[in-house]
Motif scaffolding. Structure first.
Motif, PDB file in Angstrom:
ATOM      1  N   TRP A 157       0.830  -1.174   0.027  1.00 42.08           N
ATOM      2  CA  TRP A 157       0.115  -0.163  -0.099  1.00 42.08           C
ATOM      3  C   TRP A 157       0.784   1.233   0.019  1.00 42.08           C
ATOM      4  O   TRP A 157       0.666   2.250  -0.824  1.00 42.08           O
ATOM      5  CB  TRP A 157      -0.822   0.000   1.133  1.00 42.08           C
ATOM      6  CG  TRP A 157      -2.108  -0.779   1.245  1.00 42.08           C
ATOM      7  CD1 TRP A 157      -2.499  -1.693   2.049  1.00 42.08           C
ATOM      8  CD2 TRP A 157      -2.906  -0.747   0.287  1.00 42.08           C
ATOM      9  NE1 TRP A 157      -3.677  -2.385   1.624  1.00 42.08           N
ATOM     10  CE2 TRP A 157      -4.211  -1.746   0.548  1.00 42.08           C
ATOM     11  CE3 TRP A 157      -3.439  -0.174  -0.856  1.00 42.08           C
ATOM     12  CZ2 TRP A 157      -5.238  -2.043  -0.023  1.00 42.08           C
ATOM     13  CZ3 TRP A 157      -4.534  -0.433  -1.599  1.00 42.08           C
ATOM     14  CH2 TRP A 157      -5.456  -1.198  -1.328  1.00 42.08           C
ATOM     15  N   ASP A 158       1.945   1.190   0.862  1.00 43.44           N
ATOM     16  CA  ASP A 158       2.762   2.496   0.941  1.00 43.44           C
ATOM     17  C   ASP A 158       3.402   2.837  -0.314  1.00 43.44           C
ATOM     18  O   ASP A 158       3.420   3.948  -0.767  1.00 43.44           O
ATOM     19  CB  ASP A 158       3.615   2.313   1.968  1.00 43.44           C
ATOM     20  CG  ASP A 158       3.050   2.274   3.383  1.00 43.44           C
ATOM     21  OD1 ASP A 158       1.895   2.658   3.650  1.00 43.44           O
ATOM     22  OD2 ASP A 158       3.800   1.685   4.411  1.00 43.44           O
TER      23      ASP A 158
ATOM     24  N   LYS B 135      -5.227   5.933   0.906  1.00 47.60           N
ATOM     25  CA  LYS B 135      -3.901   5.899   1.178  1.00 47.60           C
ATOM     26  C   LYS B 135      -2.961   7.319   0.596  1.00 47.60           C
ATOM     27  O   LYS B 135      -2.319   7.939   1.280  1.00 47.60           O
ATOM     28  CB  LYS B 135      -3.391   4.708   0.734  1.00 47.60           C
ATOM     29  CG  LYS B 135      -3.800   3.580   1.643  1.00 47.60           C
ATOM     30  CD  LYS B 135      -3.025   3.532   2.856  1.00 47.60           C
ATOM     31  CE  LYS B 135      -3.051   2.262   3.685  1.00 47.60           C
ATOM     32  NZ  LYS B 135      -2.835   2.409   5.085  1.00 47.60           N
TER      33      LYS B 135
END
Length: 279
Positions: free
Chosen positions: A62-63, A99
Motif C-alpha cells: 500500500w505505501d 492512502k
C-alpha cells in the motif's frame, strides 16, 4: 489506451484537456484502468481524464503504491488554467485513494469513493474465504473468476460486450497477483481519526444491491467520519456499478453539484457525448 508499464502509470483515454479539472481514476482489483471506458464519453465533458494502470505482475504494498500515485499526480503538467484535481477510487482503488489522501492531501481538491473496499477486513467470510484463492489449482483459477461475476453485477444491468470485457479483464490478473491484492485488502485499515483529517469535499457512492461488500453501511460509516462528505445510494446497483448501463457518473456528480466548472452549453455537451459514446 496504452500498454501497462512495469511500474504503475497513468493512461490517458481521451485527448488531454489541460484547461479542465484533472480526474484521476484508481481502479478495482483488476488494476487495468480499462473498465472506466463505459463512463468516458460523459466524463470527457468536464474533465481531463487519467486512469491508473497497475501491471498484472505488480506486488507492491500500500505505501509504495500510494507514493507512486502521488508522484504521478504531482508530475501532471500544470497550466495557469488548471482547475481542481478530483481523485476517484473504486473498490480496491477506493482504499488506495484513502492512502493517497493520507500522504498528499494538498494535491487533491475533491475525493470520490465508489463502493470502497475499506470494509473488507471486517467481513469474516471474505477475510477467510480470500485465503482459498492461494490454494486453487492453476487450472481452476481462471474458471473461478467467472464465478465472481454474479457478486460484481447483475447480468440484466450490463451490456453483453461490457460483460465480456469484464470477464476478459479479470482473467488478466494472475493468481499470484490476486492473492497479493487480497492480502492488501485484508490488512487495509484507516482509523476514524485519520478519516476525520481528510478535509476536502468527499462524495461516497454505494450500490444498495452490492453482493460483495456492505457498501451502503460502509458509506454511512465513512460519511460520518469525514468532516465534509455526502453519500449517494444507487438502489439497484451492484459492486461494479460503473459498468451498468443506467449508471452515469457524470450525471451523479452534476446532480450533487460536485463539479466546479462552468455549465457546459447543452448543444456542446450533447455533441461531445454523442461522439464519444460509441464506446
Amino acid at each position: 489506451m496504452s500498454v501497462v508499464n512495469s511500474r504503475p502509470c497513468f493512461l490517458t483515454p481521451k485527448p488531454p484537456k489541460p484547461d479542465h479539472p484533472l480526474f484521476v481514476f484508481l481502479p478495482g482489483m483488476d488494476g487495468t484502468g480499462q473498465l472506466l471506458r463505459t463512463q468516458l464519453g460523459y466524463l470527457e465533458v468536464a474533465f481531463d481524464i487519467r486512469s491508473l494502470a497497475i501491471s498484472p505482475a505488480d506486488l507492491t504494498n500500500w505505501d509504495e503504491l500510494a507514493d507512486q500515485v502521488v508522484e504521478l499526480i504531482a508530475a501532471e503538467p500544470k497550466s495557469g488554467q488548471r482547475q481542481p484535481v478530483y481523485l476517484c477510487g473504486e473498490s480496491f482503488g477506493g482504499c488506495l485513494a484513502l492512502k493517497v489522501m493520507q500522504r498528499a492531501p494538498h494535491l487533491v481538491d475533491r475525493l470520490i469513493l465508489i463502493n470502497p473496499a475499506s470494509s473488507f477486513r471486517r467481513q469474516a467470510w471474505l477475510n477467510y474465504g480470500s485465503h482459498l484463492v492461494n490454494w486453487l489449482p492453476a487450472g481452476i483459477y481462471p474458471v473461478s473468476s467467472i464465478g465472481l461475476v454474479p457478486f460484481l453485477t447483475a447480468y440484466d444491468r450490463i451490456e453483453p460486450d461490457v460483460l465480456e470485457e469484464m470477464v476478459t479483464t479479470l482473467h488478466l490478473v494472475p493468481q499470484k497477483t490476486s492473492v497479493w491484492r487480497l492480502s492488501l485488502l485484508r490488512e487495509f485499515q484507516i482509523t476514524e481519526e485519520e478519516l476525520a483529517g481528510i478535509s476536502v469535499p468527499v462524495l461516497v457512492i454505494a450500490g444498495a444491491a452490492d453482493r460483495l461488500l456492505p457498501s451502503v453501511s460502509e458509506a454511512k460509516r465513512l460519511v460520518n467520519c469525514f468532516p465534509n462528505a455526502k453519500m449517494v445510494v444507487l438502489s439497484d446497483s451492484g459492486h461494479a456499478c460503473l459498468l451498468e448501463t443506467e449508471v452515469d457518473l457524470y450525471k451523479i456528480l452534476r446532480s450533487q453539484k460536485f463539479i466546479e466548472v462552468p455549465e457546459v452549453e447543452p448543444a456542446a455537451e450533447s455533441a461531445i457525448i454523442s461522439n464519444s459514446v460509441g464506446h
